[in-house]
Enzyme design. Structure first.
Site, PDB file in Angstrom:
ATOM      1  N   CYS A  58     -19.916 -30.477 -26.391  1.00 12.95           N
ATOM      2  CA  CYS A  58     -21.143 -30.721 -26.564  1.00 12.95           C
ATOM      3  C   CYS A  58     -21.525 -31.582 -27.746  1.00 12.95           C
ATOM      4  O   CYS A  58     -20.793 -31.507 -28.816  1.00 12.95           O
ATOM      5  CB  CYS A  58     -22.026 -29.404 -26.928  1.00 12.95           C
ATOM      6  SG  CYS A  58     -23.912 -29.771 -27.216  1.00 12.95           S
ATOM      7  N   CYS A  64     -26.474 -28.275 -34.039  1.00  2.86           N
ATOM      8  CA  CYS A  64     -27.288 -27.243 -33.383  1.00  2.86           C
ATOM      9  C   CYS A  64     -26.790 -26.066 -34.199  1.00  2.86           C
ATOM     10  O   CYS A  64     -25.638 -26.008 -34.303  1.00  2.86           O
ATOM     11  CB  CYS A  64     -26.881 -27.361 -32.036  1.00  2.86           C
ATOM     12  SG  CYS A  64     -27.242 -25.738 -31.085  1.00  2.86           S
ATOM     13  N   CYS A  67     -23.483 -22.868 -31.766  1.00  3.71           N
ATOM     14  CA  CYS A  67     -21.894 -22.903 -31.463  1.00  3.71           C
ATOM     15  C   CYS A  67     -21.126 -23.157 -33.022  1.00  3.71           C
ATOM     16  O   CYS A  67     -21.024 -24.316 -33.176  1.00  3.71           O
ATOM     17  CB  CYS A  67     -21.655 -23.929 -30.471  1.00  3.71           C
ATOM     18  SG  CYS A  67     -21.983 -23.600 -28.787  1.00  3.71           S
ATOM     19  N   GLN A 277     -27.378  -8.264 -20.733  1.00  3.60           N
ATOM     20  CA  GLN A 277     -26.334  -8.745 -21.372  1.00  3.60           C
ATOM     21  C   GLN A 277     -26.277 -10.351 -20.835  1.00  3.60           C
ATOM     22  O   GLN A 277     -26.428 -10.606 -19.704  1.00  3.60           O
ATOM     23  CB  GLN A 277     -24.922  -8.132 -21.061  1.00  3.60           C
ATOM     24  CG  GLN A 277     -24.864  -6.764 -21.549  1.00  3.60           C
ATOM     25  CD  GLN A 277     -24.809  -6.690 -23.281  1.00  3.60           C
ATOM     26  OE1 GLN A 277     -24.435  -7.511 -24.026  1.00  3.60           O
ATOM     27  NE2 GLN A 277     -24.770  -5.337 -23.509  1.00  3.60           N
ATOM     28  N   TYR A 306     -30.361   3.391 -26.427  1.00  4.81           N
ATOM     29  CA  TYR A 306     -30.524   2.020 -26.541  1.00  4.81           C
ATOM     30  C   TYR A 306     -30.217   1.397 -25.195  1.00  4.81           C
ATOM     31  O   TYR A 306     -29.476   0.183 -25.020  1.00  4.81           O
ATOM     32  CB  TYR A 306     -29.995   1.288 -27.518  1.00  4.81           C
ATOM     33  CG  TYR A 306     -29.796   1.868 -29.089  1.00  4.81           C
ATOM     34  CD1 TYR A 306     -30.989   1.264 -29.719  1.00  4.81           C
ATOM     35  CD2 TYR A 306     -29.223   2.772 -29.342  1.00  4.81           C
ATOM     36  CE1 TYR A 306     -31.172   1.688 -31.224  1.00  4.81           C
ATOM     37  CE2 TYR A 306     -29.402   3.273 -30.768  1.00  4.81           C
ATOM     38  CZ  TYR A 306     -30.491   2.935 -31.589  1.00  4.81           C
ATOM     39  OH  TYR A 306     -30.532   3.404 -32.834  1.00  4.81           O
ATOM     40  N   GLU A 327     -34.802   3.918 -24.253  1.00  5.10           N
ATOM     41  CA  GLU A 327     -35.115   2.542 -24.670  1.00  5.10           C
ATOM     42  C   GLU A 327     -36.466   2.429 -25.121  1.00  5.10           C
ATOM     43  O   GLU A 327     -37.613   3.175 -24.695  1.00  5.10           O
ATOM     44  CB  GLU A 327     -34.772   1.957 -23.379  1.00  5.10           C
ATOM     45  CG  GLU A 327     -35.500   0.582 -23.342  1.00  5.10           C
ATOM     46  CD  GLU A 327     -34.949  -0.498 -24.257  1.00  5.10           C
ATOM     47  OE1 GLU A 327     -33.584  -0.418 -24.417  1.00  5.10           O
ATOM     48  OE2 GLU A 327     -35.686  -1.174 -24.862  1.00  5.10           O
ATOM     49  N   CYS A 404     -22.877  -5.023 -31.172  1.00  5.81           N
ATOM     50  CA  CYS A 404     -22.837  -6.390 -31.271  1.00  5.81           C
ATOM     51  C   CYS A 404     -22.832  -7.147 -32.825  1.00  5.81           C
ATOM     52  O   CYS A 404     -22.778  -8.340 -32.986  1.00  5.81           O
ATOM     53  CB  CYS A 404     -24.014  -7.197 -30.522  1.00  5.81           C
ATOM     54  SG  CYS A 404     -25.669  -6.755 -31.152  1.00  5.81           S
TER      55      CYS A 404
HETATM   56  N1  SAH Z   1     -27.146  -0.907 -23.157  1.00  5.58           N
HETATM   57  C1  SAH Z   1     -28.159  -2.006 -22.689  1.00  5.58           C
HETATM   58  C2  SAH Z   1     -28.939  -2.834 -23.683  1.00  5.58           C
HETATM   59  C3  SAH Z   1     -28.392  -2.963 -25.032  1.00  5.58           C
HETATM   60  S1  SAH Z   1     -29.395  -3.979 -26.270  1.00  5.58           S
HETATM   61  C4  SAH Z   1     -27.527  -2.933 -22.131  1.00  5.58           C
HETATM   62  O1  SAH Z   1     -26.205  -3.196 -22.133  1.00  5.58           O
HETATM   63  O2  SAH Z   1     -27.920  -3.998 -21.473  1.00  5.58           O
HETATM   64  C5  SAH Z   1     -30.305  -2.924 -27.139  1.00  5.58           C
HETATM   65  C6  SAH Z   1     -31.377  -2.307 -26.530  1.00  5.58           C
HETATM   66  O3  SAH Z   1     -32.099  -1.488 -27.332  1.00  5.58           O
HETATM   67  C7  SAH Z   1     -32.446  -3.294 -26.402  1.00  5.58           C
HETATM   68  O4  SAH Z   1     -32.932  -3.006 -25.041  1.00  5.58           O
HETATM   69  C8  SAH Z   1     -33.660  -2.862 -27.314  1.00  5.58           C
HETATM   70  O5  SAH Z   1     -34.963  -3.202 -26.677  1.00  5.58           O
HETATM   71  C9  SAH Z   1     -33.436  -1.445 -27.409  1.00  5.58           C
HETATM   72  N2  SAH Z   1     -33.902  -0.803 -28.873  1.00  5.58           N
HETATM   73  C10 SAH Z   1     -34.266  -1.511 -29.864  1.00  5.58           C
HETATM   74  N3  SAH Z   1     -34.431  -0.575 -30.965  1.00  5.58           N
HETATM   75  C11 SAH Z   1     -34.614   0.462 -30.330  1.00  5.58           C
HETATM   76  C12 SAH Z   1     -34.785   1.907 -30.742  1.00  5.58           C
HETATM   77  N4  SAH Z   1     -35.046   2.129 -32.063  1.00  5.58           N
HETATM   78  N5  SAH Z   1     -34.669   2.932 -29.951  1.00  5.58           N
HETATM   79  C13 SAH Z   1     -34.394   2.815 -28.403  1.00  5.58           C
HETATM   80  N6  SAH Z   1     -34.011   1.539 -27.981  1.00  5.58           N
HETATM   81  C14 SAH Z   1     -33.928   0.448 -28.941  1.00  5.58           C
END
Ligand code: SAH
Length: 552
Positions: A58, A64, A67, A277, A306, A327, A404
């Site tokens: 790039c 930017c 990356c 993801q 989450y 969630e 992450c």
């Molecule tokens: N496991 C899922 C999402 C992971 S990302 C996957 O792999 O697709 C983290 C997620 O946590 C997001 O969807 C976000 O909206 C949610 N989140 C953030 N803070 C939170 C909380 N305090 N309680 C519950 N969910 C939460």
């Protein structure tokens, strides 16, 4: 190299952080900011290139902000990330390096053009603004700023994005639709979000606007619907003065409100506000690892905290007896329930709310019900302390932690491992090639005793009996220490040394010592004034206080 990807070099013992310099480079640079013990430099010329240096694909890789590692060979990026995870686990988590159960990072496969680590993203959020001549531009924010660098094509994303972005830009010029100006808080188009289904080819476009109405929106919708694979065109209303990209309200312009994608044999419906993801090829590998780490045999009760749109919950449901997902985003919970239904999965239930509230409430109401496995996949800030405490009380046989951000992961693992859990496996996965970010999936098991003996004890006074006040005395010694607050540290220093220390100084010393840090709810994105640093005398006083309170 630093965790942010800057090269760290030395000149006569003085340390300099230089953006764009790689490990192994010998460079000529200019000092742009000099502090007492370290400074920041700008790369002027590479005198001897690093053996790990490659030509970035790039042209905007350097300005930017996205990356940070594009000039580094993919193989070296992978070891950079392994080192990052390892360092965090040792420095923040307090784990023993020799006993760290770390497995080699899972990297990406070669693509048909012979590259690794490009064109993987299924999602992009592109800010719109004005260029120097007042023309409408889009691209990305330059590293750590909010000024837009015009980028017509991102090499991490899908090629269909370029056509969509150009369509939006031409439409805006034609119908005089102003882009959003965040300083004046006026104008309309803030961001354009594009998401594609990797396996289905379905495409979603969502224009984030500072208003509820986009003039001539049907014309734009018609043009966008002509793009191959276009499934959903919508507006998202965000009228707040904020850095948060999406607002709450969605107005559908054309097509369906969601796109679908598949992972393995499962189909997922995804709304614009839902988390999904970003690297579909690696996601499948990540989820398989999470499933393996959960070690299910069919009869287990599993929590997926989450859970987003229920991706992992549904992955686990096939091998468990019951799965509960939690969630916070309502649209994602709605998707999760739809996803269970379209995949004919009935042994899952989703709760909307904060994991740190839902799980403790549930446990209080059902103290006798067991959880065999708890999986967490929090955002970068990691898990809330109240949640970790409940997890420990519930005593699941296994905890799977998908993270992450390895710094907050290490912080949380330290808590869990000092409360009866053992770190069994650590698997980094490269979900974000070319960037400094790394995903990690970890498995913890509850420490079980090797064997059990029964001891009969009689309490009271007299021969062979255990007096009760002795027990009380010993219990006193085991009482958890009082949590050390910044206020206590300040008070100690003022009493002993007679001067005051700023909270930021204490934080800086803690950070330098690699001590765990907690998110400050009032932290600012950009400082009004450059940060000052504590004097050596103050640093010593702070260290003394930390020793006094047994933090170090
Ligand atoms: N496991 C899922 C999402 C992971 S990302 C996957 O792999 O697709 C983290 C997620 O946590 C997001 O969807 C976000 O909206 C949610 N989140 C953030 N803070 C939170 C909380 N305090 N309680 C519950 N969910 C939460």
């Amino acid at each position: 190299m630093s965790e942010q990807g800057e090269g760290i070099g030395r000149v006569d013992g003085y340390t300099l952080f230089v953006k764009d310099a790689l490990i192994g480079d010998r460079i000529e640079g200019k000092v742009v900011k000099a502090k007492k013990t370290y400074g920041y430099g700008k790369l002027l010329r590479i005198l001897e290139p690093s053996p790990f240096r490659v030509e970035p694909l790039c042209p905007a890789a350097s300005p930017c902000g996205g990356c940070q590692l594009q000039a580094m060979s993919y193989g070296r990026q992978l070891s950079f990330k392994e080192d990052k995870v390892r360092n965090h686990l040792i420095r923040i988590g307090g784990f023993d390096e020799a006993a760290l159960p770390m497995e080699p990072i899972v990297g990406m496969d070669m693509d048909p053009e012979g590259n690794r680590g490009f064109r993987y993203r299924n999602k992009g959020q592109f800010p719109f603004g004005r260029g120097k001549e007042g023309q409408i531009i889009y691209g990305f924010y330059a590293g750590r700023t909010h000024s837009i660098i015009e980028i017509k094509e991102c090499f991490l994303g899908s090629q269909v994005s370029s056509r969509i972005l150009e369509t939006v830009r031409v439409f805006m010029e034609e119908y005089k639709i102003p882009p959003y100006d965040e300083v004046r808080h006026e104008g309309l188009v803030r961001h354009v979000l594009i998401r594609t289904g990797y396996h289905t080819g379905e495409v979603m476009v969502c224009l984030v606007i500072n208003g509820r109405c986009l003039p001539h929106s049907q014309i734009l919708a018609d043009r966008l619907m002509a793009v191959s694979g276009m499934t959903s065109v919508s507006l998202n209303v965000n009228r707040r003065k904020t850095n948060v990209i999406l607002g709450d309200e969605i107005i559908l312009l054309a097509g369906a409100p969601c796109i679908t994608d598949t992972i393995g044999s499962l189909t997922y419906r995804i709304a614009p506000q839902s988390f999904y993801q970003v690297n579909p090829q690696q996601t499948e590998k990540l989820y398989k690892k999470a499933l393996e780490f959960a070690g299910l045999t069919g009869g287990e009760t599993v929590w997926d905290l989450y859970c987003g749109i229920g991706t992992i919950s549904l992955f686990l449901a096939g091998e468990a007896s019951q799965v509960y997902g939690v969630e916070i985003v309502p649209a994602a919970v709605k998707n999760a329930r739809e996803n269970a239904s379209i995949n004919h999965i009935t042994n899952v239930e989703f709760f909307e709310g904060r994991a740190e509230e839902i799980l403790p409430d549930w446990y209080r109401a059902h103290p006798e019900e067991r959880a065999d496995v708890i999986l967490v996949d929090p955002p970068r800030k990691g898990c809330d302390e109240a949640l970790l405490a409940t997890m420990v009380q519930m005593e699941p046989g296994r905890i799977v932690y998908v993270s992450c951000d390895s710094a907050t992961l290490a912080r949380d693992l330290k808590v869990l491992c000092s409360a009866g859990y053992r770190l069994e496996r650590v698997q980094p996965v490269d979900m974000f090639p070319m960037t400094v970010h790394v995903e990690t999936v970890v498995m913890l098991s509850h420490k079980k005793p090797d064997s059990v003996i029964n001891v009969k004890v009689e309490f009271g006074e007299g021969e062979g009996k255990v007096p009760l006040d002795n027990i009380a005395k010993r219990a006193e010694a085991y009482k958890p220490k009082e949590r050390v607050t910044y206020k206590m540290i300040k008070g100690y220093i003022e009493a002993k040394y007679g001067f005051k220390v700023h909270t930021a100084y204490i934080a800086e010393v803690k950070r330098d010592l690699g001590l765990p840090m907690y998110d400050a709810p009032n932290a600012v994105e950009e400082l009004k004034q450059p940060r000052k640093h504590p004097t050596a005398e103050k640093v010593e006083a702070i260290k003394d206080a930390l020793k006094h309170f047994e933090v170090i």
